[in-house]
Design a protein around this motif. Sequence first.
Motif, PDB file in Angstrom:
ATOM      1  N   VAL A 161      31.155   8.494  23.437  1.00 12.75           N
ATOM      2  CA  VAL A 161      32.114   8.789  24.504  1.00 12.75           C
ATOM      3  C   VAL A 161      31.501   8.476  25.863  1.00 12.75           C
ATOM      4  CG1 VAL A 161      33.268  10.685  25.727  1.00 12.75           C
ATOM      5  CG2 VAL A 161      33.495  10.480  23.245  1.00 12.75           C
ATOM      6  N   PHE A 162      30.254   8.894  26.070  1.00 15.11           N
ATOM      7  CA  PHE A 162      29.571   8.616  27.333  1.00 15.11           C
ATOM      8  C   PHE A 162      29.459   7.111  27.558  1.00 15.11           C
ATOM      9  CE2 PHE A 162      25.761   7.793  29.841  1.00 15.11           C
ATOM     10  CZ  PHE A 162      25.959   8.616  30.937  1.00 15.11           C
ATOM     11  N   GLN A 163      29.110   6.369  26.526  1.00 18.12           N
ATOM     12  CA  GLN A 163      28.947   4.926  26.660  1.00 18.12           C
ATOM     13  C   GLN A 163      30.282   4.222  26.902  1.00 18.12           C
ATOM     14  OE1 GLN A 163      26.078   3.562  27.080  1.00 18.12           O
ATOM     15  NE2 GLN A 163      24.932   5.419  26.567  1.00 18.12           N
ATOM     16  N   LEU A 164      31.364   4.740  26.324  1.00 19.81           N
ATOM     17  CA  LEU A 164      32.688   4.156  26.574  1.00 19.81           C
ATOM     18  C   LEU A 164      33.084   4.316  28.038  1.00 19.81           C
ATOM     19  CD1 LEU A 164      34.565   5.336  23.364  1.00 19.81           C
ATOM     20  CD2 LEU A 164      33.972   2.974  23.953  1.00 19.81           C
ATOM     21  N   GLN A 194      54.190  -0.646  41.045  1.00 18.61           N
ATOM     22  CA  GLN A 194      52.928  -0.993  40.389  1.00 18.61           C
ATOM     23  C   GLN A 194      52.700  -0.126  39.147  1.00 18.61           C
ATOM     24  OE1 GLN A 194      51.034  -3.505  41.239  1.00 18.61           O
ATOM     25  NE2 GLN A 194      52.029  -4.050  43.153  1.00 18.61           N
ATOM     26  N   ILE A 195      53.786   0.344  38.543  1.00 14.86           N
ATOM     27  CA  ILE A 195      53.667   1.275  37.421  1.00 14.86           C
ATOM     28  C   ILE A 195      52.926   0.646  36.242  1.00 14.86           C
ATOM     29  CG2 ILE A 195      54.942   2.853  35.921  1.00 14.86           C
ATOM     30  CD1 ILE A 195      55.176   3.322  38.980  1.00 14.86           C
ATOM     31  N   GLU A 196      53.063  -0.683  36.079  1.00 12.85           N
ATOM     32  CA  GLU A 196      52.435  -1.341  34.932  1.00 12.85           C
ATOM     33  C   GLU A 196      50.917  -1.256  34.969  1.00 12.85           C
ATOM     34  OE1 GLU A 196      52.480  -4.351  38.189  1.00 12.85           O
ATOM     35  OE2 GLU A 196      53.904  -2.876  37.404  1.00 12.85           O
ATOM     36  N   ARG A 197      50.336  -0.927  36.130  1.00 16.32           N
ATOM     37  CA  ARG A 197      48.884  -0.805  36.224  1.00 16.32           C
ATOM     38  C   ARG A 197      48.370   0.363  35.379  1.00 16.32           C
ATOM     39  NH1 ARG A 197      46.633  -5.113  39.444  1.00 16.32           N
ATOM     40  NH2 ARG A 197      48.344  -5.819  40.767  1.00 16.32           N
ATOM     41  N   ILE A 198      49.198   1.377  35.193  1.00 22.52           N
ATOM     42  CA  ILE A 198      48.757   2.549  34.439  1.00 22.52           C
ATOM     43  C   ILE A 198      48.593   2.221  32.957  1.00 22.52           C
ATOM     44  CG2 ILE A 198      49.308   4.929  33.807  1.00 22.52           C
ATOM     45  CD1 ILE A 198      50.721   5.189  36.535  1.00 22.52           C
ATOM     46  N   PRO A 199      49.627   1.715  32.263  1.00 27.66           N
ATOM     47  CA  PRO A 199      49.406   1.352  30.854  1.00 27.66           C
ATOM     48  C   PRO A 199      48.364   0.259  30.676  1.00 27.66           C
ATOM     49  CG  PRO A 199      51.573   0.602  31.601  1.00 27.66           C
ATOM     50  CD  PRO A 199      51.037   1.529  32.649  1.00 27.66           C
ATOM     51  N   SER A 200      48.214  -0.609  31.672  1.00 26.56           N
ATOM     52  CA  SER A 200      47.198  -1.656  31.575  1.00 26.56           C
ATOM     53  C   SER A 200      45.808  -1.052  31.461  1.00 26.56           C
ATOM     54  CB  SER A 200      47.285  -2.575  32.797  1.00 26.56           C
ATOM     55  OG  SER A 200      46.276  -3.551  32.762  1.00 26.56           O
ATOM     56  N   PHE A 201      45.540   0.001  32.219  1.00 26.48           N
ATOM     57  CA  PHE A 201      44.241   0.673  32.138  1.00 26.48           C
ATOM     58  C   PHE A 201      44.034   1.283  30.755  1.00 26.48           C
ATOM     59  CE2 PHE A 201      41.993   4.778  32.348  1.00 26.48           C
ATOM     60  CZ  PHE A 201      40.729   4.336  32.693  1.00 26.48           C
ATOM     61  N   TYR A 202      45.065   1.938  30.223  1.00 31.09           N
ATOM     62  CA  TYR A 202      44.921   2.623  28.937  1.00 31.09           C
ATOM     63  C   TYR A 202      44.921   1.655  27.755  1.00 31.09           C
ATOM     64  CZ  TYR A 202      45.114   6.980  31.415  1.00 31.09           C
ATOM     65  OH  TYR A 202      44.809   8.016  32.261  1.00 31.09           O
ATOM     66  N   ALA A 203      45.266   0.387  28.002  1.00 27.74           N
ATOM     67  CA  ALA A 203      45.188  -0.629  26.963  1.00 27.74           C
ATOM     68  C   ALA A 203      43.786  -1.223  26.854  1.00 27.74           C
ATOM     69  CB  ALA A 203      46.200  -1.741  27.239  1.00 27.74           C
ATOM     70  N   ALA A 257      40.057  -1.854  25.844  1.00 28.51           N
ATOM     71  CA  ALA A 257      39.440  -1.618  24.533  1.00 28.51           C
ATOM     72  C   ALA A 257      38.638  -0.317  24.507  1.00 28.51           C
ATOM     73  CB  ALA A 257      38.545  -2.801  24.158  1.00 28.51           C
ATOM     74  N   ALA A 258      37.985   0.027  25.608  1.00 27.28           N
ATOM     75  CA  ALA A 258      37.195   1.260  25.641  1.00 27.28           C
ATOM     76  C   ALA A 258      38.077   2.492  25.543  1.00 27.28           C
ATOM     77  CB  ALA A 258      36.352   1.310  26.917  1.00 27.28           C
ATOM     78  N   MET A 259      39.252   2.464  26.189  1.00 29.59           N
ATOM     79  CA  MET A 259      40.169   3.596  26.101  1.00 29.59           C
ATOM     80  C   MET A 259      40.795   3.696  24.711  1.00 29.59           C
ATOM     81  SD  MET A 259      39.998   5.388  28.781  1.00 29.59           S
ATOM     82  CE  MET A 259      41.361   6.493  28.364  1.00 29.59           C
ATOM     83  N   ARG A 260      41.089   2.560  24.088  1.00 25.30           N
ATOM     84  CA  ARG A 260      41.641   2.582  22.728  1.00 25.30           C
ATOM     85  C   ARG A 260      40.623   3.146  21.740  1.00 25.30           C
ATOM     86  NH1 ARG A 260      46.094  -1.305  21.872  1.00 25.30           N
ATOM     87  NH2 ARG A 260      45.258  -1.672  19.790  1.00 25.30           N
ATOM     88  N   ARG A 261      39.357   2.766  21.897  1.00 25.70           N
ATOM     89  CA  ARG A 261      38.313   3.304  21.039  1.00 25.70           C
ATOM     90  C   ARG A 261      38.115   4.795  21.301  1.00 25.70           C
ATOM     91  NH1 ARG A 261      36.207   4.411  16.459  1.00 25.70           N
ATOM     92  NH2 ARG A 261      34.021   5.072  16.592  1.00 25.70           N
ATOM     93  N   PHE A 262      38.181   5.197  22.569  1.00 23.21           N
ATOM     94  CA  PHE A 262      38.069   6.604  22.948  1.00 23.21           C
ATOM     95  C   PHE A 262      39.152   7.428  22.249  1.00 23.21           C
ATOM     96  CE2 PHE A 262      39.408   9.963  25.944  1.00 23.21           C
ATOM     97  CZ  PHE A 262      38.233  10.694  26.030  1.00 23.21           C
ATOM     98  N   SER A 263      40.368   6.894  22.217  1.00 23.20           N
ATOM     99  CA  SER A 263      41.479   7.577  21.563  1.00 23.20           C
ATOM    100  C   SER A 263      41.233   7.705  20.062  1.00 23.20           C
ATOM    101  CB  SER A 263      42.779   6.813  21.821  1.00 23.20           C
ATOM    102  OG  SER A 263      43.876   7.420  21.156  1.00 23.20           O
TER     103      SER A 263
END
Length: 352
Positions: A74-77, A241-250, A252-258
Amino acid sequence: MTFAFSIETAGQQTESRPDLRNFESQTLTLQHRVHQSIAAHTEFGPERILTQDNRVKYTNAGSAETATEHLDEVFQLMRQLNQFGVGSNDLGRLRDDGMSFKLALRQCLDLVVASLNGGSLVYVELGPEPVKTAFILSTLTELGVDIDRYVAVDINPMSAAPMRAALKQILPDLPMQFITAPFEAFRLADILEPGAPAALVTMLGFQEGNDDPYVVNKWLRSIARSGDLLLSESQLYAAGQIERIPSFYAHAAMRRFSRLAFERAVHKDLPSLNRFFLLPVPFHDGESAFVAILGEEFEDTINGRILHVSNFCLKLTLEQYRHYRQLGGYFDITGETMTDDQTLHFQLSRRV
């Protein structure tokens, strides 16, 4: 990754100013409100939603688990995400000569220097991470700031070793102190001697969005002493600029975190589908804000499709963020910088 958006309440945000006196007895936790919002706005009924406190993913406290490999990952992600942000000259920039994330942070550090009037500072990091911290401390040192000592506060015990190694490369003689504790249990007045320099308290990486703004306000006003500075970072809900939010959560590090949170809470070998939602949550004062929700959908033989919520983070508007910082009169905002797209925001304030 699938996306679900609900923006029907975006125009209903008010300018009411809440009374803090009865807050704790009147309100549900943000976790409960997120659960209710998912049930109201998605195909998942309340009995098919699993939520947990955001902090569970960063600690073994309160569980029988002793392994720490997942905490290190988690820290490394989070480190990967900050390498992407600080290493990019384009993140958040709309024009070639515009304001990027890195430049916005750099300009906010100029505000820190101006606020110090030549004095030294104690650098206090809530939720330590080496990439952004190394950039900040190196920049402050280049600007002539004397860093008296470094204090890190984290519930993840795996952060201390990599933080110490990273900071010794840039400031080998810097005194360091690592405290494993939740933010609400930490008070600077308890660890700093009388006459110690002013502190720069940093809360970076969108951490404030992980809890109700009233709760965060209480933590921060208890942590900082009068005259201390607070440097915070947020991802804002900005119209257009709403699309910036899902872009961040897409990322790879956030997907692995999930997925990592799912494996720890549900089952390591069970297949899942990564899901993202941006949904409204109400506050007891009549205000509403949007919350980014990251989760894993999986199949249960008895209950059918279940959603495990791996992370949730409030995305306030700029006006809301300013409002909640100044709530109760404990902090004065002294400066702000943000990216061209108005979504990545640094704020400097001073504890009254």
